[in-house]
Design an enzyme around this catalytic site. Sequence first.
Site, PDB file in Angstrom:
ATOM      1  N   TYR A   1      -2.151  -0.644  10.421  1.00 57.75           N
ATOM      2  CA  TYR A   1      -2.327  -0.994   9.012  1.00 57.75           C
ATOM      3  C   TYR A   1      -1.033  -0.706   8.244  1.00 57.75           C
ATOM      4  O   TYR A   1      -0.546  -1.547   7.486  1.00 57.75           O
ATOM      5  CB  TYR A   1      -3.480  -0.197   8.409  1.00 57.75           C
TER       6      TYR A   1
ATOM      7  N   SER B   1       0.854  -1.183   0.000  1.00 55.42           N
ATOM      8  CA  SER B   1       0.000   0.000   0.000  1.00 55.42           C
ATOM      9  C   SER B   1       0.888   1.231   0.000  1.00 55.42           C
ATOM     10  O   SER B   1       2.056   1.167   0.408  1.00 55.42           O
ATOM     11  CB  SER B   1      -0.899   0.019   1.242  1.00 55.42           C
TER      12      SER B   1
END
Length: 266
Positions: free
Chosen positions: A155, A142
Amino acid sequence: MKADGKVFVVTGGANGIGRELVMALLRRNARVAAVDIDESGLKKLTEDAADQKDHLSVHVLDITSRDAVYAYPDLVISEHGAVDGVVNNAGIIQPFVRLAELKDEDIRRVMDVNFYATLNMTRAFLPHLLSRSEAHVVNISSMGGFLPVPGQSVYGASKAAVKLLTESLYAELADTSVRVTIVFPGAVGTDIAAHSGVKISAGADQQTYKSLPADKAAEIILEGIQKNRFRILVGQDARFMDLVYRTNPKRAVRYITRKMKNLLPA
């Protein structure tokens, strides 16, 4: 690696980027094993890919179960005869809260889905991939895996772990038939918050960046796989922030903090 005639496993294949990757691979004449915990989503995928039903298998699987993951390669090989590529796409975000307010169970869930599932899928399939004349491991990290995002600390940590794991794997497999690619999507038009069970306040600015359509993201990823790219940056925002973070990390952190502040509770 070209997709034509190859067998790919795609996790998180029922929704978002994963679903679009499955559909795009099928259009390229690949065989695909789509993995997800969302049974209804897999059923819809099967219906939408009815004209390619002989090339698609769907599997309801809890990728956080190590035992289930290690048993899975035999199932794929029994249905498709081999496996040439694994795309570890499945991922979830955490609730948009500061680290001090994040619950232990949310931390474990994010790490189990994003990091440990990717680790175990890779290890489970690697012996089979190494036996092929050409194979590929693709791990989806990501933009948050190289750029710290307020309210997504764990995350980000999970995706940073995926980043370094993949980069190390690339180095280890450099002299083998297995290519390795790490992918950094920016903002993509998916329902990741809903699928993660995360609620975002109605007043929050959810359009921090213009989202790239999921099918466009899938095409960028598959183009990179075909060219055996080491790193794939998906979206203008990911490319921009990658450049800024590498040249001036503090400026990048301040910039993303301003952009994301509306998503954090006051």
